[in-house]
Design an enzyme around this catalytic site. Structure first.
Site, PDB file in Angstrom:
ATOM      1  N   HIS A 186      54.903   1.631  56.853  1.00 51.38           N
ATOM      2  CA  HIS A 186      54.189   1.929  55.596  1.00 51.38           C
ATOM      3  C   HIS A 186      55.058   2.515  54.475  1.00 51.38           C
ATOM      4  CE1 HIS A 186      53.200   6.237  57.207  1.00 51.38           C
ATOM      5  NE2 HIS A 186      54.341   6.248  56.557  1.00 51.38           N
TER       6      HIS A 186
ATOM      7  N   HIS B  41      62.709   6.442  61.804  1.00 52.31           N
ATOM      8  CA  HIS B  41      63.246   6.983  60.553  1.00 52.31           C
ATOM      9  C   HIS B  41      63.207   8.502  60.596  1.00 52.31           C
ATOM     10  CE1 HIS B  41      58.907   6.647  59.537  1.00 52.31           C
ATOM     11  NE2 HIS B  41      59.041   7.198  58.358  1.00 52.31           N
TER      12      HIS B  41
ATOM     13  N   HIS C 240      50.084  11.971  53.951  1.00 53.93           N
ATOM     14  CA  HIS C 240      51.356  12.684  53.793  1.00 53.93           C
ATOM     15  C   HIS C 240      51.159  13.860  52.831  1.00 53.93           C
ATOM     16  CE1 HIS C 240      52.496   8.604  55.070  1.00 53.93           C
ATOM     17  NE2 HIS C 240      53.629   9.097  55.508  1.00 53.93           N
TER      18      HIS C 240
ATOM     19  N   GLU D 252      55.402   8.913  63.850  1.00 55.43           N
ATOM     20  CA  GLU D 252      54.261   8.152  63.290  1.00 55.43           C
ATOM     21  C   GLU D 252      53.811   7.037  64.237  1.00 55.43           C
ATOM     22  OE1 GLU D 252      55.018   8.704  58.455  1.00 55.43           O
ATOM     23  OE2 GLU D 252      55.736   6.878  59.409  1.00 55.43           O
TER      24      GLU D 252
HETATM   25  C1  DHB Z   1      59.805   6.831  53.768  1.00 47.37           C
HETATM   26  C2  DHB Z   1      59.127   6.516  54.936  1.00 47.37           C
HETATM   27  C3  DHB Z   1      57.895   7.101  55.227  1.00 47.37           C
HETATM   28  O1  DHB Z   1      57.196   6.890  56.373  1.00 47.37           O
HETATM   29  C4  DHB Z   1      57.332   7.974  54.326  1.00 47.37           C
HETATM   30  O2  DHB Z   1      56.113   8.458  54.604  1.00 47.37           O
HETATM   31  C5  DHB Z   1      58.009   8.320  53.160  1.00 47.37           C
HETATM   32  C6  DHB Z   1      59.245   7.733  52.897  1.00 47.37           C
HETATM   33  C7  DHB Z   1      61.120   6.186  53.443  1.00 47.37           C
HETATM   34  O3  DHB Z   1      61.645   5.416  54.252  1.00 47.37           O
HETATM   35  O4  DHB Z   1      61.646   6.407  52.370  1.00 47.37           O
HETATM   36 FE    FE Z   2      55.326   8.092  56.512  1.00 47.80          FE
END
Ligand code: DHB
Ligand code: FE
Length: 284
Positions: free
Chosen positions: A12, A193, A59, A240
């Protein structure tokens, strides 16, 4: 009775929303990513549901540190796309399904899962980016959407096992709704991530792909994996991914039905700071 026809899984990333909104999807950086969703957009047109039960994480948009629901179900008739700092995304209003949402709340809470009922909830990129990836840029979203928020931001967060069991309770709830609705359940967020700290930028392709393999073929086994493994292997925001287990738990094979058909599998790096993963599983 209502039934769950399919589950959809996708990352997302907010920058994906920006690329769509600013017409950058064919730029060299983004083109390979959006190409992976072209078959999915066609599948979505060919398999239009009545309702999407969309599992995502807020978020710190609707919920701040003041109140942190572990699981929250959106029961409103409408959900406004949120302003995340650059103005709200130019996407349609999200139309809910208050009757089905209320029924699922009743059924799941009586099935021993404590949900927070939410009647006002601006929805951030966690919900709107998956819709954009799967539906493109329509005047209106093609169906109703029940937003279902999971806290994966502030510890303690729910376990994969709890999420998997909750998915099973959601399936029981949908199948006891007395109207022949076609319902898709989506699990969103991930893949690997990490957005902060010494390991910012972490991507783990091998782990992500093993997660996809196991989510398809051994979801009960994947549900046993503890948080620390997600954080260690997939980064702090990789957690997540536990939300995908809610959608997977709602599929028919978990209750002894036939195995689902894999309609799409896609994995791509990079997208902003994130590895992007995507699956479509159809019930048979
Ligand atoms: C990014 C990824 C996310 O899941 C998020 O909530 C905010 C930023 C990113 O990769 O920049
Ligand atoms: Fe996120």
């Amino acid at each position: 009775m209502a039934k769950i026809t399919a589950s959809v899984y996708t990352s997302h990333v907010p920058a994906i929303g920006v690329a769509i909104d600013l017409g950058k999807t064919q730029e060299p950086y983004w083109q390979p990513l959006f190409a992976g969703y072209e078959p999915s957009k066609q599948w979505m047109k060919d398999n239009k549901p009545d309702v999407i039960f969309l599992v995502y994480n807020d978020h710190a948009t609707a919920f701040s540190l003041d109140v942190i629901p572990t699981f929250a179900i959106g029961c409103a008739a409408e959900f406004q796309p949120a302003d995340e700092g650059w103005g709200p995304r130019p996407v349609p209003m999200v139309k809910g399904h208050p009757q089905l949402a209320a029924h699922i709340a009743q059924s799941v809470i009586q099935d021993d899962f404590d949900l927070t009922i939410v009647n006002k909830m601006p929805v951030d990129h966690g919900l709107t980016v998956p819709l954009s990836l799967m539906c493109g840029q329509p005047e209106a979203w093609p169906c109703s959407v029940i937003p279902f928020h999971v806290n994966v931001v502030q510890y303690p967060v729910p376990s994969g096992k709890r999420c998997f069991q909750l998915g099973q309770a959601i399936r029981r709830a949908v199948e006891s709704y007395d109207e022949p609705l076609k319902v898709q359940i989506w699990g969103t967020g991930g893949m690997s991530h990490q957005l902060q700290g010494a390991r910012a930028g972490l991507i783990n392709k091998a782990w992500d792909n093993a997660f996809l393999d196991r989510l398809i073929a051994d979801p009960a086994g994947q549900a046993e994996v503890p948080h620390i493994d997600y954080v260690r292997e997939a980064g702090s925001e990789g957690i997540e991914l536990v939300m995908w287990l809610i959608a997977r738990g709602a599929m028919a094979d978990i209750k002894g039905g036939p195995a689902p058909t894999l309609r799409q599998r896609f994995y791509h790096v990079p997208a902003s700071n994130t590895a992007v993963g995507h699956l479509i599983l159809e019930n048979n």
